[in-house]
Write a protein that holds these residues in place. Structure first.
Motif, PDB file in Angstrom:
ATOM      1  N   ASN A   6       0.783  -1.109  -0.102  1.00  0.00           N
ATOM      2  CA  ASN A   6      -0.011   0.070  -0.104  1.00  0.00           C
ATOM      3  C   ASN A   6       0.942   1.393   0.147  1.00  0.00           C
ATOM      4  O   ASN A   6       1.157   1.891   1.071  1.00  0.00           O
ATOM      5  N   PRO A   7       1.400   1.670  -1.292  1.00  0.00           N
ATOM      6  CA  PRO A   7       2.261   2.665  -1.291  1.00  0.00           C
ATOM      7  C   PRO A   7       1.619   4.103  -0.544  1.00  0.00           C
ATOM      8  O   PRO A   7       0.614   4.327  -0.674  1.00  0.00           O
ATOM      9  N   GLY A   8       2.402   4.496   0.348  1.00  0.00           N
ATOM     10  CA  GLY A   8       1.976   5.661   1.099  1.00  0.00           C
ATOM     11  C   GLY A   8       1.051   5.423   2.316  1.00  0.00           C
ATOM     12  O   GLY A   8       0.621   6.396   2.948  1.00  0.00           O
ATOM     13  N   GLY A   9       0.918   4.080   2.721  1.00  0.00           N
ATOM     14  CA  GLY A   9       0.083   3.732   3.630  1.00  0.00           C
ATOM     15  C   GLY A   9       0.967   3.908   5.211  1.00  0.00           C
ATOM     16  O   GLY A   9       1.738   4.686   5.317  1.00  0.00           O
ATOM     17  N   ARG A  10       0.435   3.066   6.070  1.00  0.00           N
ATOM     18  CA  ARG A  10       0.972   2.983   7.468  1.00  0.00           C
ATOM     19  C   ARG A  10       2.524   3.027   7.469  1.00  0.00           C
ATOM     20  O   ARG A  10       2.986   2.089   6.718  1.00  0.00           O
ATOM     21  N   LEU A  11       2.871   3.666   8.553  1.00  0.00           N
ATOM     22  CA  LEU A  11       4.316   3.467   8.925  1.00  0.00           C
ATOM     23  C   LEU A  11       4.470   2.429   9.980  1.00  0.00           C
ATOM     24  O   LEU A  11       3.968   2.568  11.161  1.00  0.00           O
ATOM     25  N   HIS A  12       5.583   1.657   9.793  1.00  0.00           N
ATOM     26  CA  HIS A  12       5.936   0.822  10.875  1.00  0.00           C
ATOM     27  C   HIS A  12       7.740   0.897  10.999  1.00  0.00           C
ATOM     28  O   HIS A  12       8.311   0.879  10.104  1.00  0.00           O
ATOM     29  N   GLU A  13       7.982   1.175  12.110  1.00  0.00           N
ATOM     30  CA  GLU A  13       9.645   1.515  12.282  1.00  0.00           C
ATOM     31  C   GLU A  13      10.359   0.674  11.630  1.00  0.00           C
ATOM     32  O   GLU A  13      10.140  -0.710  11.882  1.00  0.00           O
ATOM     33  N   GLY A  14      11.474   0.618  10.899  1.00  0.00           N
ATOM     34  CA  GLY A  14      12.176  -0.289  10.281  1.00  0.00           C
ATOM     35  C   GLY A  14      11.506  -0.722   8.840  1.00  0.00           C
ATOM     36  O   GLY A  14      12.305  -1.550   8.204  1.00  0.00           O
ATOM     37  N   TYR A  15      10.343  -0.215   8.583  1.00  0.00           N
ATOM     38  CA  TYR A  15       9.862  -0.696   7.095  1.00  0.00           C
ATOM     39  C   TYR A  15       9.417   0.339   6.528  1.00  0.00           C
ATOM     40  O   TYR A  15       9.038   1.305   6.797  1.00  0.00           O
ATOM     41  N   CYS A  16       9.194   0.151   5.211  1.00  0.00           N
ATOM     42  CA  CYS A  16       8.685   1.101   4.446  1.00  0.00           C
ATOM     43  C   CYS A  16       7.157   1.491   4.666  1.00  0.00           C
ATOM     44  O   CYS A  16       6.554   0.640   5.105  1.00  0.00           O
ATOM     45  N   ASN A  17       6.819   2.733   4.208  1.00  0.00           N
ATOM     46  CA  ASN A  17       5.251   2.890   4.462  1.00  0.00           C
ATOM     47  C   ASN A  17       4.429   2.044   3.558  1.00  0.00           C
ATOM     48  O   ASN A  17       4.698   1.499   2.566  1.00  0.00           O
ATOM     49  N   GLY A  18       3.217   1.434   4.206  1.00  0.00           N
ATOM     50  CA  GLY A  18       2.560   0.526   3.638  1.00  0.00           C
ATOM     51  C   GLY A  18       3.039  -0.937   3.479  1.00  0.00           C
ATOM     52  O   GLY A  18       2.761  -1.768   2.466  1.00  0.00           O
ATOM     53  N   SER A  19       4.057  -1.325   4.178  1.00  0.00           N
ATOM     54  CA  SER A  19       4.721  -2.638   4.521  1.00  0.00           C
ATOM     55  C   SER A  19       3.763  -3.699   4.825  1.00  0.00           C
ATOM     56  O   SER A  19       2.409  -3.151   5.325  1.00  0.00           O
ATOM     57  N   VAL A  20       3.919  -4.994   4.386  1.00  0.00           N
ATOM     58  CA  VAL A  20       3.203  -5.986   4.876  1.00  0.00           C
ATOM     59  C   VAL A  20       3.179  -5.901   6.322  1.00  0.00           C
ATOM     60  O   VAL A  20       2.111  -6.254   7.152  1.00  0.00           O
TER      61      VAL A  20
END
Length: 309
Positions: A148-162
């Motif tokens: 999900n490009p531009g989605g939620r952020l999780h530290e250490g991962y790209c925005n919109g990662s699994v």
């Protein structure tokens, strides 16, 4: 080597079982099997140990470690049993068991094993008829894929990662603004009133059972999941994708296939399947790994054979 089973032993463990107790149980069961087959440990080529991701912390390994980091665990068993021991992440060993090389000798074969637990997703890969070594230890890279490009952020991962979009914790976070017995009764019942972790299977089932409040979210999650499957198919040119421990019902699988077809992934809809095991196949995967490392790679010769030569 001929895929004959020496026997089967099982033991129950729980969250209170210590690493030392797990080692004691496995060593005891191995001794029973050796005695049952009227052989001694000097006739054992090797032993394979598969560590499920949820047991990694307890056993002193981790799904993101290097394969060499499993050596310390293997050494513990080697000292106790006096046989060569090869340890790896169990997800890749399940992949090794699932893949039947005899069926694909002439034409190289690629497949993916995708597994789920509360912490995220895990990946095992057979590529050109071989289990990719990097996945024997580190199975967590799949969580870095962007769905999900531009989605939620999780530290250490790209925005919109699994990791940020599709893990049980991420799904629970997304559903938290509407999760309650009054608004989402089906989901509330499926989760037992505990909204800390919510699986995709639970979301799809709740939507099917009439929880209109989560229909948009469940549909969005389903599309992201299908995008992840397509990415895996393209990256590894997969001819089969096995889903393990997702808890999907037959209706959930229909929902996934329908979504894939609607988004022009019809060829992918034909190659996904659920993989269920009660331990028998995992034990064979461990044995296959032991045979691969201890027999074929080492051109193993039994002690008596050395004396004959």
């Amino acid at each position: 080597v001929t895929n004959d089973t020496m026997g089967k032993r099982e033991a129950d463990i729980n969250s209170k079982t210590t690493r030392e107790e797990v080692v004691d149980i496995i060593c005891q069961l191995c001794s029973e099997l050796v005695e049952y087959n009227s052989i001694t440990f000097d006739r054992v080529v090797a032993m394979g140990v598969g560590v499920m991701p949820e047991m990694a912390a307890k056993m002193g390994t981790a799904p993101s470690m290097e394969l060499s980091d499993y050596d310390s665990l293997a050494e513990i068993f080697e000292k106790r049993l006096n046989v060569p021991v090869y340890a790896a992440n169990a997800i890749s060993l399940l992949t090794l068991e699932t893949f039947n090389i005899r069926e694909h000798v002439q034409v190289p074969y690629n497949m993916v094993m995708l597994a789920a637990d509360q912490s995220g997703y895990h990946l095992g890969v057979v590529y050109n008829n071989e289990v990719k070594e990097e996945f024997l230890a580190n199975t967590t890279e799949v969580n870095k894929l962007c769905v999900n490009p531009g989605g939620r952020l999780h530290e250490g991962y790209c925005n919109g990662s699994v990791m940020a979009e599709l893990t049980p914790y991420a799904i629970a976070y997304k559903a938290s603004d509407r999760y309650c017995e009054a608004l989402t009764p089906a989901l509330y019942e499926l989760t037992g009133g505990n909204g800390e972790y919510i699986t995709l299977a639970q979301m799809l089932t709740a939507m099917e059972n009439g929880d209109g409040e989560i229909e948009d979210l469940a549909s969005s999650l389903l599309h992201e999941f299908c995008l992840m499957l397509n990415n895996l198919k393209v990256i590894y040119n997969a001819e089969k994708i096995c889903l393990y421990n997702f808890g999907f019902s037959e209706r959930n699988m229909e929902q996934i296939r329908t979504c894939l077809i609607a988004n022009a992934f019809s060829d992918l809809a034909d190659i996904i399947e659920q993989y269920d095991t009660k331990g028998k196949r995992l034990s064979r995967g461990c044995s296959a790994y032991a045979i691969q490392c201890g027999f074929f790679q080492n051109c193993y010769i039994m002690p008596d054979d050395e004396e004959d030569e």
